[in-house]
Design a protein around this motif. Structure first.
Motif, PDB file in Angstrom:
ATOM      1  N   PHE A 157      53.830   4.958  13.797  1.00 59.11           N
ATOM      2  CA  PHE A 157      54.001   5.181  15.232  1.00 59.11           C
ATOM      3  C   PHE A 157      53.864   6.665  15.567  1.00 59.11           C
ATOM      4  CE2 PHE A 157      55.474   1.811  18.202  1.00 59.11           C
ATOM      5  CZ  PHE A 157      55.150   0.737  17.412  1.00 59.11           C
ATOM      6  N   VAL A 160      50.410   7.833  16.472  1.00 60.48           N
ATOM      7  CA  VAL A 160      49.989   7.512  17.836  1.00 60.48           C
ATOM      8  C   VAL A 160      50.754   8.379  18.833  1.00 60.48           C
ATOM      9  CG1 VAL A 160      49.720   5.657  19.519  1.00 60.48           C
ATOM     10  CG2 VAL A 160      49.498   5.187  17.088  1.00 60.48           C
ATOM     11  N   LEU A 161      51.997   8.700  18.473  1.00 57.23           N
ATOM     12  CA  LEU A 161      52.836   9.472  19.393  1.00 57.23           C
ATOM     13  C   LEU A 161      52.272  10.880  19.607  1.00 57.23           C
ATOM     14  CD1 LEU A 161      55.496   9.358  20.996  1.00 57.23           C
ATOM     15  CD2 LEU A 161      56.617  10.387  19.044  1.00 57.23           C
ATOM     16  N   VAL A 164      49.447  10.923  22.267  1.00 56.14           N
ATOM     17  CA  VAL A 164      49.992  10.467  23.553  1.00 56.14           C
ATOM     18  C   VAL A 164      50.901  11.539  24.150  1.00 56.14           C
ATOM     19  CG1 VAL A 164      51.527   8.789  24.622  1.00 56.14           C
ATOM     20  CG2 VAL A 164      49.768   8.022  23.066  1.00 56.14           C
ATOM     21  N   SER A 165      51.759  12.132  23.302  1.00 51.80           N
ATOM     22  CA  SER A 165      52.631  13.194  23.794  1.00 51.80           C
ATOM     23  C   SER A 165      51.806  14.399  24.228  1.00 51.80           C
ATOM     24  CB  SER A 165      53.606  13.639  22.715  1.00 51.80           C
ATOM     25  OG  SER A 165      54.341  12.561  22.267  1.00 51.80           O
ATOM     26  N   LEU A 167      48.828  14.419  25.403  1.00 53.94           N
ATOM     27  CA  LEU A 167      48.250  14.106  26.705  1.00 53.94           C
ATOM     28  C   LEU A 167      49.298  14.246  27.804  1.00 53.94           C
ATOM     29  CD1 LEU A 167      45.481  13.117  27.697  1.00 53.94           C
ATOM     30  CD2 LEU A 167      46.401  10.820  27.670  1.00 53.94           C
ATOM     31  N   ALA A 168      50.498  13.730  27.519  1.00 49.46           N
ATOM     32  CA  ALA A 168      51.570  13.773  28.509  1.00 49.46           C
ATOM     33  C   ALA A 168      51.915  15.207  28.873  1.00 49.46           C
ATOM     34  CB  ALA A 168      52.811  13.060  27.965  1.00 49.46           C
ATOM     35  N   LEU A 171      49.254  16.929  30.830  1.00 49.86           N
ATOM     36  CA  LEU A 171      49.221  16.560  32.254  1.00 49.86           C
ATOM     37  C   LEU A 171      50.100  17.503  33.061  1.00 49.86           C
ATOM     38  CD1 LEU A 171      49.314  12.663  32.262  1.00 49.86           C
ATOM     39  CD2 LEU A 171      47.531  14.121  33.151  1.00 49.86           C
TER      40      LEU A 171
ATOM     41  N   PRO B 187      57.051  10.484  26.311  1.00 47.29           N
ATOM     42  CA  PRO B 187      55.852  10.448  27.153  1.00 47.29           C
ATOM     43  C   PRO B 187      56.036   9.599  28.411  1.00 47.29           C
ATOM     44  CG  PRO B 187      55.246  10.132  24.870  1.00 47.29           C
ATOM     45  CD  PRO B 187      56.741  10.092  24.919  1.00 47.29           C
ATOM     46  N   VAL B 190      57.852  11.719  30.874  1.00 46.93           N
ATOM     47  CA  VAL B 190      56.948  12.743  31.411  1.00 46.93           C
ATOM     48  C   VAL B 190      56.036  12.130  32.464  1.00 46.93           C
ATOM     49  CG1 VAL B 190      55.100  14.356  30.861  1.00 46.93           C
ATOM     50  CG2 VAL B 190      56.996  14.095  29.287  1.00 46.93           C
ATOM     51  N   PHE B 206      48.093   7.288  33.056  1.00 43.89           N
ATOM     52  CA  PHE B 206      48.632   7.649  31.745  1.00 43.89           C
ATOM     53  C   PHE B 206      49.653   6.610  31.287  1.00 43.89           C
ATOM     54  CE2 PHE B 206      52.198   9.567  29.474  1.00 43.89           C
ATOM     55  CZ  PHE B 206      51.555   9.895  28.303  1.00 43.89           C
ATOM     56  N   PHE B 214      50.889   1.362  22.958  1.00 44.36           N
ATOM     57  CA  PHE B 214      52.095   1.040  22.213  1.00 44.36           C
ATOM     58  C   PHE B 214      52.379  -0.456  22.243  1.00 44.36           C
ATOM     59  CE2 PHE B 214      52.780   5.562  22.225  1.00 44.36           C
ATOM     60  CZ  PHE B 214      53.354   5.749  20.995  1.00 44.36           C
ATOM     61  N   LEU B 217      50.248  -1.802  19.490  1.00 42.27           N
ATOM     62  CA  LEU B 217      50.777  -1.367  18.200  1.00 42.27           C
ATOM     63  C   LEU B 217      52.032  -2.158  17.838  1.00 42.27           C
ATOM     64  CD1 LEU B 217      49.752   0.833  16.346  1.00 42.27           C
ATOM     65  CD2 LEU B 217      51.520   2.325  17.236  1.00 42.27           C
TER      66      LEU B 217
END
Lengths: 235, 229
Positions: A157, A160-161, A164-165, A167-168, A171, B187, B190, B206, B214, B217
């Motif tokens: 995980f 993937v985090l 994604v983080s 990107l977050a 932003l 995330p 956020v 987003f 997720f 997954l």
């Protein structure tokens, strides 16, 4: 001489440890005596050669741990679970060092210990928290196949985090971190780049050594426990 | 079609159980209201004018307060969800239903999906009360925030149900779920805050991405979490 070679063929750890000692020593020498002093930041910029290689090594540890986790789930490799755990453990150690050296550098060059406006800092902290929780999970479950599977899923995980983080945080944009590596290649002198590379290789070798040492210790532990059960000593 | 039927049966079981026992939902409701009350005292909100400041400064303070209270809303929702998730797998654990479910001749991801749907329903029900309460106590909630909360709920439920299943397998259970869950939903927070405060649709996009990624997954990996092999 033959005996030494045979011993090394059986056990690569001394060679690896020796390489780590030489490389770390060399990188320290290069950092303090070879690399030029930064015109803008002065002597404090030299922490760059510690901080960035350690940070990249921490990422490498987490990446290696996730790769081993994938091996565990995918191929059922019996060693992968322990290897994944050891890699993530090393990642946490290098990660703590990253946060520490980063904080010192930030205090000197930005005047603050921590800056929430910086993407890389926040991203690293999220990842660090995430993988710290990995240990809580691992140690709350009894050893066995279920624990191995669960740990592997959780480790994956993290992979993937990260994007994604990223990107977050991207932003909610802000750019303060000195961008040393751009698409035009590294923005530094050849001598600086050389020092940086040596320092990075040194850190990676150090990681490989620590990884092997911890792995050997853990395997020894497991075998000892098996033997004890076999003989019937201790409970 | 049997997959859908399995999921429906399992989700129905959870909702029925809650309808009869009334354990989780009232606790979540009370929690979110208490949390909002505590937050009122913890952070300056409410828009009283500070004497001796110009209109421009007053407006700036108002804006800050608005942002702060929206942030508090997100904190309250995430922690309320956490409370619900901690309870999610408790019936399965106490009655050892999980062993039976794992042995049942159905895809194991159905267990995850059904539980996620049940938690989603609880969370939605709680928010039906919490959002009006929030707009009563603090700020009015706009459509963008509601959309973001709905999308965030999906992400929270998918990730939370998986980590919840991990947490109940261990000894520390209630202690460990927040540690596993919170870094993963950063995330979401956020994105949610971005949508509430910034009001830009790309934050919603987003959140959709997060949910899809997720969700997939968790759906694919749940089998490994519950199976002993």
């Amino acid at each position: 001489m033959l005996g030494v070679r045979a011993a090394l063929a059986r056990n690569r750890m001394p060679a690896l440890a020796g390489a780590a000692i030489v490389l770390v020593g060399l990188s320290i020498a290069l950092i303090f005596f070879y690399a030029p002093t930064d015109a803008d930041q002065g002597i404090s910029q030299r922490i760059f050669y510690f901080h960035v290689p350690i940070a990249l090594t921490a990422y490498a540890c987490f990446g290696w741990g996730a790769w081993k986790a994938l091996r565990h789930l995918w191929k059922g490799d019996p060693n992968a679970d322990l290897e994944s755990y050891v890699a993530i453990h090393q990642g946490i150690i290098f990660g703590s060092l990253t946060l520490l050296t980063g904080s010192i550098w930030a205090k000197i060059s930005w005047g603050v210990w921590w800056d929430w406006g910086d993407n890389q800092l926040v991203l690293f902290l999220i990842l660090f928290l995430f993988y710290s929780a990995y240990f809580m999970l691992r140690y709350s479950v009894d050893p066995g196949p279920q624990r191995a599977n669960m740990s592997a899923v959780y480790a994956l995980f993290g992979v993937v985090l990260i994007p994604v983080s990223f990107l977050a945080i991207r932003l909610a944009e802000s750019l303060i971190h000195p961008t040393v590596f751009t698409s035009q290649g590294p923005q530094m002198e050849d001598s600086q780049f050389f020092t940086f590379c040596v320092a990075w290789v040194a850190m990676l070798t150090l990681f490989a050594t620590l990884y092997q040492v911890e792995l050997a210790g853990k395997r020894l532990d497991a075998r000892l426990r098996e033997l004890r059960e076999l003989v019937g000593v201790g409970r | 079609m049997t997959y859908v039927a399995d999921v429906a049966a399992l989700a129905r079981k959870d909702l029925l159980l809650e309808l009869r026992a009334k354990e989780t939902l009232p606790a979540m409701l009370l929690f979110v209201l208490s949390a909002l009350t505590i937050m009122h005292f913890a952070v300056p909100t409410g828009g009283e004018n500070v004497p001796g400041l110009g209109a421009e400064a007053q407006a700036a303070i108002r804006e800050r307060e608005e942002i702060a209270s929206l942030g508090l809303l997100w904190v309250a929702l995430v922690f309320t969800a956490l409370l619900g998730l901690t309870r999610a797998f408790v019936p399965e654990r106490e009655q050892r239903v999980m062993d039976a479910l794992v042995l049942a001749p159905s895809d194991r991801s159905a267990i995850w999906l059904a539980k996620a749907i049940a938690v989603f329903a609880f969370l939605g029900a709680v928010e039906l009360v919490a959002l009006p309460a929030f707009s009563l106590f603090f700020e009015p909630v706009d459509a963008m925030t509601v959309a973001a909360i709905l999308l965030a709920n999906v992400g929270i439920c998918t990730v939370g149900t998986l980590t919840g299943a991990m947490a109940v397998a261990g000894r520390a259970r209630e202690l460990i779920l927040p540690l596993l869950f919170l870094p993963l939903v950063i995330p979401v927070v956020v994105g949610g805050i971005g949508a509430s405060v910034g009001g830009s649709p790309r934050y919603l996009l987003f959140l959709v991405l997060y949910d899809a990624l997720f969700g997939l997954l968790a759906w694919a990996s749940f089998d490994y979490v519950v199976a002993e092999r």
